[in-house]
Design an enzyme around this catalytic site. Structure first.
Site, PDB file in Angstrom:
ATOM      1  N   HIS A  93       4.468 -10.059   6.275  1.00  0.00           N
ATOM      2  CA  HIS A  93       3.980 -11.390   6.687  1.00  0.00           C
ATOM      3  C   HIS A  93       4.066 -12.401   5.548  1.00  0.00           C
ATOM      4  CE1 HIS A  93       2.848  -9.812  10.543  1.00  0.00           C
ATOM      5  NE2 HIS A  93       2.148  -8.871   9.950  1.00  0.00           N
ATOM      6  N   ALA A 157      -8.198  -3.843   2.772  1.00  0.00           N
ATOM      7  CA  ALA A 157      -8.175  -5.262   3.100  1.00  0.00           C
ATOM      8  C   ALA A 157      -9.424  -5.947   2.554  1.00  0.00           C
ATOM      9  CB  ALA A 157      -8.090  -5.448   4.607  1.00  0.00           C
TER      10      ALA A 157
END
Length: 195
Positions: A93, A157
């Site tokens: 991404h 994350a």
């Protein structure tokens, strides 16, 4: 001995093929080489970085910085031309990734969007992370200062890493703590389960 131009072109083609293969291995949505080649901002950023890094290493600092800034504008990925990055580096991404000037990244490293490999000092010293080969860093994670992420480590994350992470370990949380690895190196822990 300097390589001839044809050898340099062949090396570049081999590197692009290697990067495309890495994208296929790490991204289940990556199914078509042409689509990846044309639409992957992470790959565009690393390809541009390789050129900017060569300029930087040859002392052409301003052109290297201008090229890096152009890549940032187009891809949303900011990689300082002084950063040293290994082979088969993949950014999934890409948007919001920052890699600082003194960062060192090994081979087969994967970053998700929003990752920062940042500094914690204003001194002109080694102030960014060293990421050894095979490391995966989850979306939004911050790895700050001259810490070392050992080979095969994982960062969850949104973790904030300010201390070294041993090889094969998983670090999660704010500040990040090691949750897995070491005793069971064959067990791959998914960092997302600790979020």
């Amino acid at each position: 001995m300097a390589k001839n131009p044809l050898d340099r072109v062949m090396d570049a083609v081999a590197t692009v093929r290697e990067d495309l293969a890495a994208a296929h291995r790490r991204d289940p949505a990556a199914t078509d080489d042409l689509a990846i080649l044309l639409t992957s901002p992470g790959l565009h950023a690393i390809w541009t970085h390789r050129v900017a890094h060569r300029l930087w290493a040859r002392g052409a600092r301003l052109p290297a910085l201008v090229l890096a800034q152009g890549a940032r504008s187009v891809t949303g990925v900011e990689i300082h031309p002084g950063a040293r990055i290994g082979r088969r580096f993949f950014i999934d991404h890409g948007m919001g990734v920052v890699v600082g000037e003194t960062a060192e990244v090994g081979d087969d490293v994967m970053l998700y969007h929003g990752v920062t490999l940042g500094g914690r000092s204003m001194d002109r010293v080694k102030r960014h992370p060293t990421v050894e080969s095979g490391v995966t860093i989850g979306a939004g994670a911050r790895v700050l200062g001259p810490v070392v992420l050992g080979e095969g480590a994982q960062v969850g994350a949104n973790a904030v890493v300010v201390k070294d992470v041993p090889a094969g370990a998983t670090a999660v949380g704010i500040p990040a703590t090691v949750r897995a690895g070491g005793a069971h190196p064959d067990v791959q822990m998914d960092p997302a389960i600790w979020i």
